[in-house]
Design a protein around this motif. Structure first.
Motif, PDB file in Angstrom:
ATOM      1  N   THR A 236      43.243  56.963  81.877  1.00 16.18           N
ATOM      2  CA  THR A 236      43.221  58.405  82.067  1.00 16.18           C
ATOM      3  C   THR A 236      42.363  59.024  80.976  1.00 16.18           C
ATOM      4  O   THR A 236      42.185  58.432  79.903  1.00 16.18           O
ATOM      5  N   GLN A 237      41.820  60.172  81.245  1.00 13.21           N
ATOM      6  CA  GLN A 237      41.012  60.850  80.242  1.00 13.21           C
ATOM      7  C   GLN A 237      41.905  61.377  79.118  1.00 13.21           C
ATOM      8  O   GLN A 237      43.116  61.567  79.284  1.00 13.21           O
ATOM      9  N   ILE A 238      41.302  61.584  77.966  1.00 14.66           N
ATOM     10  CA  ILE A 238      42.056  62.133  76.839  1.00 14.66           C
ATOM     11  C   ILE A 238      42.691  63.460  77.247  1.00 14.66           C
ATOM     12  O   ILE A 238      42.035  64.342  77.794  1.00 14.66           O
ATOM     13  N   GLU A 239      43.977  63.589  76.988  1.00 16.10           N
ATOM     14  CA  GLU A 239      44.720  64.784  77.376  1.00 16.10           C
ATOM     15  C   GLU A 239      45.183  65.521  76.123  1.00 16.10           C
ATOM     16  O   GLU A 239      46.024  65.031  75.370  1.00 16.10           O
ATOM     17  N   TRP A 240      44.594  66.696  75.887  1.00 14.57           N
ATOM     18  CA  TRP A 240      44.958  67.485  74.723  1.00 14.57           C
ATOM     19  C   TRP A 240      46.063  68.497  75.018  1.00 14.57           C
ATOM     20  O   TRP A 240      46.703  69.017  74.105  1.00 14.57           O
ATOM     21  N   ARG A 241      46.283  68.806  76.292  1.00 14.56           N
ATOM     22  CA  ARG A 241      47.297  69.803  76.628  1.00 14.56           C
ATOM     23  C   ARG A 241      48.698  69.238  76.427  1.00 14.56           C
ATOM     24  O   ARG A 241      48.920  68.037  76.510  1.00 14.56           O
ATOM     25  N   ASP A 242      49.645  70.114  76.196  1.00 19.08           N
ATOM     26  CA  ASP A 242      51.051  69.723  76.108  1.00 19.08           C
ATOM     27  C   ASP A 242      51.638  69.827  77.515  1.00 19.08           C
ATOM     28  O   ASP A 242      52.186  70.860  77.906  1.00 19.08           O
ATOM     29  N   ILE A 243      51.487  68.757  78.290  1.00 25.87           N
ATOM     30  CA  ILE A 243      51.925  68.775  79.678  1.00 25.87           C
ATOM     31  C   ILE A 243      52.935  67.665  79.919  1.00 25.87           C
ATOM     32  O   ILE A 243      53.086  66.748  79.113  1.00 25.87           O
ATOM     33  N   LYS A 244      53.601  67.749  81.037  1.00 25.94           N
ATOM     34  CA  LYS A 244      54.563  66.713  81.405  1.00 25.94           C
ATOM     35  C   LYS A 244      53.816  65.447  81.807  1.00 25.94           C
ATOM     36  O   LYS A 244      52.776  65.505  82.474  1.00 25.94           O
ATOM     37  N   PRO A 245      54.346  64.274  81.425  1.00 27.95           N
ATOM     38  CA  PRO A 245      53.665  63.010  81.722  1.00 27.95           C
ATOM     39  C   PRO A 245      53.336  62.817  83.195  1.00 27.95           C
ATOM     40  O   PRO A 245      52.309  62.238  83.538  1.00 27.95           O
ATOM     41  N   LYS A 246      54.197  63.322  84.084  1.00 30.74           N
ATOM     42  CA  LYS A 246      53.968  63.113  85.514  1.00 30.74           C
ATOM     43  C   LYS A 246      52.737  63.846  86.017  1.00 30.74           C
ATOM     44  O   LYS A 246      52.238  63.562  87.110  1.00 30.74           O
ATOM     45  N   LYS A 247      52.228  64.812  85.225  1.00 34.44           N
ATOM     46  CA  LYS A 247      51.029  65.539  85.627  1.00 34.44           C
ATOM     47  C   LYS A 247      49.735  64.871  85.162  1.00 34.44           C
ATOM     48  O   LYS A 247      48.651  65.333  85.492  1.00 34.44           O
TER      49      LYS A 247
ATOM     50  N   TYR B  69      38.076  49.746  64.814  1.00 35.13           N
ATOM     51  CA  TYR B  69      37.760  50.794  65.773  1.00 35.13           C
ATOM     52  C   TYR B  69      38.871  50.806  66.814  1.00 35.13           C
ATOM     53  O   TYR B  69      38.985  49.893  67.649  1.00 35.13           O
ATOM     54  N   GLY B  70      39.704  51.848  66.762  1.00 40.54           N
ATOM     55  CA  GLY B  70      40.864  51.872  67.650  1.00 40.54           C
ATOM     56  C   GLY B  70      41.545  53.223  67.636  1.00 40.54           C
ATOM     57  O   GLY B  70      40.963  54.238  67.220  1.00 40.54           O
ATOM     58  N   PRO B  71      42.794  53.301  68.088  1.00 40.08           N
ATOM     59  CA  PRO B  71      43.467  54.572  68.341  1.00 40.08           C
ATOM     60  C   PRO B  71      43.553  55.493  67.129  1.00 40.08           C
ATOM     61  O   PRO B  71      43.787  55.049  65.998  1.00 40.08           O
ATOM     62  N   ASN B  72      43.366  56.781  67.368  1.00 41.37           N
ATOM     63  CA  ASN B  72      43.703  57.827  66.410  1.00 41.37           C
ATOM     64  C   ASN B  72      45.137  58.289  66.654  1.00 41.37           C
ATOM     65  O   ASN B  72      45.753  57.958  67.682  1.00 41.37           O
ATOM     66  N   VAL B  73      45.650  59.097  65.742  1.00 40.79           N
ATOM     67  CA  VAL B  73      47.026  59.582  65.873  1.00 40.79           C
ATOM     68  C   VAL B  73      47.167  60.575  67.027  1.00 40.79           C
ATOM     69  O   VAL B  73      48.006  60.395  67.925  1.00 40.79           O
ATOM     70  N   LEU B  74      46.352  61.631  67.032  1.00 32.83           N
ATOM     71  CA  LEU B  74      46.522  62.679  68.040  1.00 32.83           C
ATOM     72  C   LEU B  74      46.201  62.177  69.442  1.00 32.83           C
ATOM     73  O   LEU B  74      46.784  62.642  70.423  1.00 32.83           O
ATOM     74  N   THR B  75      45.244  61.264  69.550  1.00 35.79           N
ATOM     75  CA  THR B  75      44.955  60.603  70.815  1.00 35.79           C
ATOM     76  C   THR B  75      44.508  59.180  70.519  1.00 35.79           C
ATOM     77  O   THR B  75      43.606  58.984  69.715  1.00 35.79           O
ATOM     78  N   PRO B  76      45.119  58.176  71.122  1.00 33.03           N
ATOM     79  CA  PRO B  76      46.169  58.278  72.139  1.00 33.03           C
ATOM     80  C   PRO B  76      47.595  58.065  71.642  1.00 33.03           C
ATOM     81  O   PRO B  76      48.523  58.044  72.446  1.00 33.03           O
ATOM     82  N   ILE B  77      47.802  57.885  70.312  1.00 35.13           N
ATOM     83  CA  ILE B  77      49.153  57.575  69.847  1.00 35.13           C
ATOM     84  C   ILE B  77      50.129  58.687  70.202  1.00 35.13           C
ATOM     85  O   ILE B  77      51.274  58.421  70.603  1.00 35.13           O
ATOM     86  N   ALA B  78      49.694  59.944  70.075  1.00 34.67           N
ATOM     87  CA  ALA B  78      50.584  61.072  70.358  1.00 34.67           C
ATOM     88  C   ALA B  78      50.402  61.632  71.758  1.00 34.67           C
ATOM     89  O   ALA B  78      50.795  62.774  72.026  1.00 34.67           O
ATOM     90  N   GLN B  79      49.848  60.850  72.675  1.00 34.88           N
ATOM     91  CA  GLN B  79      49.621  61.346  74.027  1.00 34.88           C
ATOM     92  C   GLN B  79      50.939  61.793  74.666  1.00 34.88           C
ATOM     93  O   GLN B  79      52.012  61.300  74.304  1.00 34.88           O
ATOM     94  N   PRO B  80      50.899  62.733  75.612  1.00 38.74           N
ATOM     95  CA  PRO B  80      52.130  63.222  76.233  1.00 38.74           C
ATOM     96  C   PRO B  80      52.951  62.088  76.856  1.00 38.74           C
ATOM     97  O   PRO B  80      52.401  61.183  77.476  1.00 38.74           O
ATOM     98  N   GLY B  81      54.235  62.141  76.656  1.00 38.03           N
ATOM     99  CA  GLY B  81      55.137  61.176  77.284  1.00 38.03           C
ATOM    100  C   GLY B  81      55.506  60.045  76.363  1.00 38.03           C
ATOM    101  O   GLY B  81      56.539  60.069  75.698  1.00 38.03           O
ATOM    102  N   SER B  82      54.654  59.021  76.306  1.00 35.74           N
ATOM    103  CA  SER B  82      54.954  57.844  75.509  1.00 35.74           C
ATOM    104  C   SER B  82      53.659  57.108  75.209  1.00 35.74           C
ATOM    105  O   SER B  82      52.622  57.369  75.827  1.00 35.74           O
ATOM    106  N   LEU B  83      53.736  56.188  74.266  1.00 36.74           N
ATOM    107  CA  LEU B  83      52.594  55.340  73.984  1.00 36.74           C
ATOM    108  C   LEU B  83      52.504  54.277  75.066  1.00 36.74           C
ATOM    109  O   LEU B  83      53.467  53.554  75.316  1.00 36.74           O
TER     110      LEU B  83
END
Length: 338
Positions: free
Chosen positions: A178-189, A136-150
């Motif tokens: 942080t909550q799961i982020e599905w938007r394509d946003i800049k990491p600083k946001k 039971y752990g990370p999926n690809v789209l979240t959080p492995i592919a989270q905006p910015g970096s792993l």
């Protein structure tokens, strides 16, 4: 809990398959870029080769309409001698629809790492039924592919649990989340919140048990099937459970817990582990455990990083774990893999 077959560890140079066992958004036009980010990132960080199962990127509509193809993809990845591990692209809400098409012998006879969370909790039960550990752990789209970096917490969890056969040991609480982020946003946001550390909702002393992860609604859907473990499986276990958000109101959470209680899973458990709870969810689980199950002796250990936020740790099904209620520590006393 009966002993489970433990898959072999991953090594740099191995081939890992990404699969859509639940939702199929990874193949949708608005999500394919994010998927590719996750694929490239996983290859670069861990030195592996990623392949997609044959139907993984055919899109959400196709994946929903063809649960039999999801089963075929799992069989393909398990039988394929080049594939050493399988990671789910995302969760969803209907893994139960795949179960009629499964060949249980393929799962048992080809033990490999399978990792994911949310609706993938169904597969923790399925693999346990087939006698194999799942993760039971990370999926690809979240959080492995989270905006910015792993994030480093999730990266280290993957290295320690999937790429090493050393004892996992103490699992620290993340410093921020942080909550799961599905938007394509800049990491600083992305808004990060300082974590408060582990919290003991009730209980004292040290308690050990074997981990089994259940995510509210998805696992509830397979109660009554052969794939949901019987109550003897949960004896001396540490039940890892996400019963509140994102699956609705506190009443819905209580209904979910009551379904698990009716299945007898809390009767002989050693402890419960949850993610971060709000006050309503705390009241809900205390009501269920103390007033309905009549287990005021059952420890409840809160704020472990396995829920729908970033970062995430990895919890191997059947691994012996320990909570220390007095010192507020959580440890896994075995290696995750062979």
């Amino acid at each position: 809990m009966k002993p489970l077959i433990v898959p072999k560890k991953l090594n740099p140079g191995d081939t890992v398959a990404f699969i859509s066992l639940s939702g199929g958004r990874a193949g949708d036009p608005d999500m394919i870029k994010r998927y590719q980010t996750g694929k490239n990132r996983f290859e670069e960080i861990f030195g592996v080769k990623v392949v997609e199962t044959p139907n993984a990127l055919k899109g959400n509509t196709f994946i929903f309409e063809h649960p039999e193809k999801r089963a075929e993809d799992l069989h393909w990845a398990l039988i394929n001698p080049e594939v050493k591990g399988i990671i789910c692209n995302m969760g969803g809400d209907d893994s139960y629809r795949v179960l009629p098409y499964l060949d249980e012998n393929i799962i048992h006879d080809n033990p490999k790492i399978l990792m994911g969370y949310s609706d993938i909790a169904t597969w923790m039960c399925v693999f346990a039924h087939c006698g194999v550990r799942a993760y039971y752990g990370p999926n690809v789209l979240t959080p492995i592919a989270q905006p910015g970096s792993l994030d480093s917490y999730t990266e280290q969890a993957i290295r320690k649990v999937l790429f090493s056969n050393e004892i996992i040991g103490e699992v620290p609480c993340s410093e921020k989340y942080t909550q799961i982020e599905w938007r394509d946003i800049k990491p600083k946001k992305i808004k990060w919140t300082k974590n408060d550390g582990y919290f003991v909702l009730q209980g004292k002393g040290i308690h050990q048990g074997r981990l089994i992860s259940l995510c509210g609604g998805p696992a509830q859907q397979i109660i009554g099937t052969k794939f949901f473990p019987d109550k003897d499986f949960f004896e001396d276990s540490i039940i890892v459970i996400e019963h509140g958000l994102p699956y609705g109101s506190h009443l819905a959470g209580l209904h979910c817990l009551r379904a698990f209680a009716a299945a007898g899973i809390f009767e002989k458990a050693s402890a419960i582990i949850t993610g971060k709870l709000d006050e309503g969810s705390r009241r809900t689980i205390l009501q269920l455990v103390n007033e309905e199950v009549h287990r005021p002796d059952l420890p409840i250990f809160e704020n472990v990083d396995f829920v729908h936020h970033t970062p995430m740790t990895i919890l191997p099904t059947g691994a012996l774990a320990q909570i220390d209620c007095d010192n507020k520590t959580f440890s896994i006393l075995e290696s995750g893999v062979m």
